[in-house]
Design a protein around this motif. Structure first.
Motif, PDB file in Angstrom:
ATOM      1  N   THR A 233      31.017  41.965  41.882  1.00 51.62           N
ATOM      2  CA  THR A 233      32.464  41.756  41.882  1.00 51.62           C
ATOM      3  C   THR A 233      33.149  43.117  41.905  1.00 51.62           C
ATOM      4  OG1 THR A 233      32.194  39.739  40.570  1.00 51.62           O
ATOM      5  CG2 THR A 233      34.399  40.709  40.650  1.00 51.62           C
TER       6      THR A 233
ATOM      7  N   LEU B 290      36.467  45.393  41.581  1.00 41.30           N
ATOM      8  CA  LEU B 290      37.773  45.376  40.929  1.00 41.30           C
ATOM      9  C   LEU B 290      38.654  46.385  41.646  1.00 41.30           C
ATOM     10  CD1 LEU B 290      35.926  44.052  38.818  1.00 41.30           C
ATOM     11  CD2 LEU B 290      37.286  45.142  37.056  1.00 41.30           C
TER      12      LEU B 290
ATOM     13  N   TYR C 155      41.462  35.247  31.389  1.00 40.06           N
ATOM     14  CA  TYR C 155      40.714  35.829  32.511  1.00 40.06           C
ATOM     15  C   TYR C 155      39.406  35.078  32.745  1.00 40.06           C
ATOM     16  CZ  TYR C 155      44.160  39.523  32.513  1.00 40.06           C
ATOM     17  OH  TYR C 155      45.348  40.208  32.610  1.00 40.06           O
TER      18      TYR C 155
ATOM     19  N   LEU D  17      38.590  32.741  36.090  1.00 38.47           N
ATOM     20  CA  LEU D  17      37.421  32.990  36.940  1.00 38.47           C
ATOM     21  C   LEU D  17      36.538  31.744  37.035  1.00 38.47           C
ATOM     22  CD1 LEU D  17      36.571  36.635  35.891  1.00 38.47           C
ATOM     23  CD2 LEU D  17      37.442  35.883  38.115  1.00 38.47           C
TER      24      LEU D  17
ATOM     25  N   VAL E 127      36.920  40.815  32.702  1.00 37.15           N
ATOM     26  CA  VAL E 127      36.474  40.553  34.068  1.00 37.15           C
ATOM     27  C   VAL E 127      35.103  41.178  34.306  1.00 37.15           C
ATOM     28  CG1 VAL E 127      36.959  41.008  36.508  1.00 37.15           C
ATOM     29  CG2 VAL E 127      38.781  40.170  35.000  1.00 37.15           C
TER      30      VAL E 127
ATOM     31  N   VAL F 115      38.155  40.952  42.527  1.00 38.69           N
ATOM     32  CA  VAL F 115      39.262  40.711  41.605  1.00 38.69           C
ATOM     33  C   VAL F 115      40.261  41.822  41.855  1.00 38.69           C
ATOM     34  CG1 VAL F 115      40.005  40.756  39.203  1.00 38.69           C
ATOM     35  CG2 VAL F 115      37.971  39.467  39.847  1.00 38.69           C
TER      36      VAL F 115
END
Length: 173
Positions: free
Chosen positions: A6, A8, A105, A109, A145, A155
């Protein structure tokens, strides 16, 4: 699922202009729109969002969406597929509500994963009219996150002003 995949990213701007699979709305528990990010999403997204929010209130959330929970609706006229509504906690000096903010958060998700969303845009939940100090809001957002298993590939934290952007940038290192 892996958080290591993921990415950011940070964007300074208007969350209602993000072309992503899902935009996260810092909603109030009524789901009927309001000020700040919530009002902007409802205004730009159009009546379809409010219609689905009314349906949610009539069925599953008669007393409103609980703080820290998340639920999805259409994105209406936004350049996203869905809006994930989450209710952040109001900041309190007397009571530590950090876990509720982190839950916003994590639960968002989880909803994104259930939808199959690969790109998600978050605002700085609770850092506006709910009074959460920006630096702490950024710390909780980024740590949560990073620590949440998800299939979301990107994200994107969409931050309205320089101060918010700088606070999140400091957390990303």
């Amino acid at each position: 699922m892996s958080t290591s995949r993921t990415s950011l990213t940070l964007v300074q701007g208007d969350i209602t202009e993000q072309s992503v699979d899902a935009v996260v709305n810092a909603a109030n528990s009524s789901l009927m729109g309001g000020g700040g990010v919530d009002g902007a999403i409802h205004r730009r997204g159009g009546p379809e969002i409010l219609d689905e929010c009314r349906d949610l209130r009539a069925s599953r959330y008669g007393r409103g969406l609980p703080t820290g929970a998340a639920v999805a609706t259409t994105a209406g006229r936004l350049p996203a597929r869905w809006v994930i509504h989450t209710v952040g906690p109001r900041f309190s000096r007397e009571e530590d509500r950090s876990e509720l903010l982190a839950s916003c958060y994590r639960e968002s998700l989880k909803v994104a994963d259930a939808l199959g969303a690969r790109t998600v845009a978050f605002p700085a939940v609770s850092a506006g009219i709910y009074g959460w100090p920006m630096e702490d809001a950024a710390r909780i957002a980024v740590e949560t996150v990073r620590g949440t298993e998800t299939s979301v590939e990107e994200v994107r934290f969409v931050l309205f002003d320089d101060r918010a952007y700088e606070a999140f940038a400091a957390q990303l290192g």
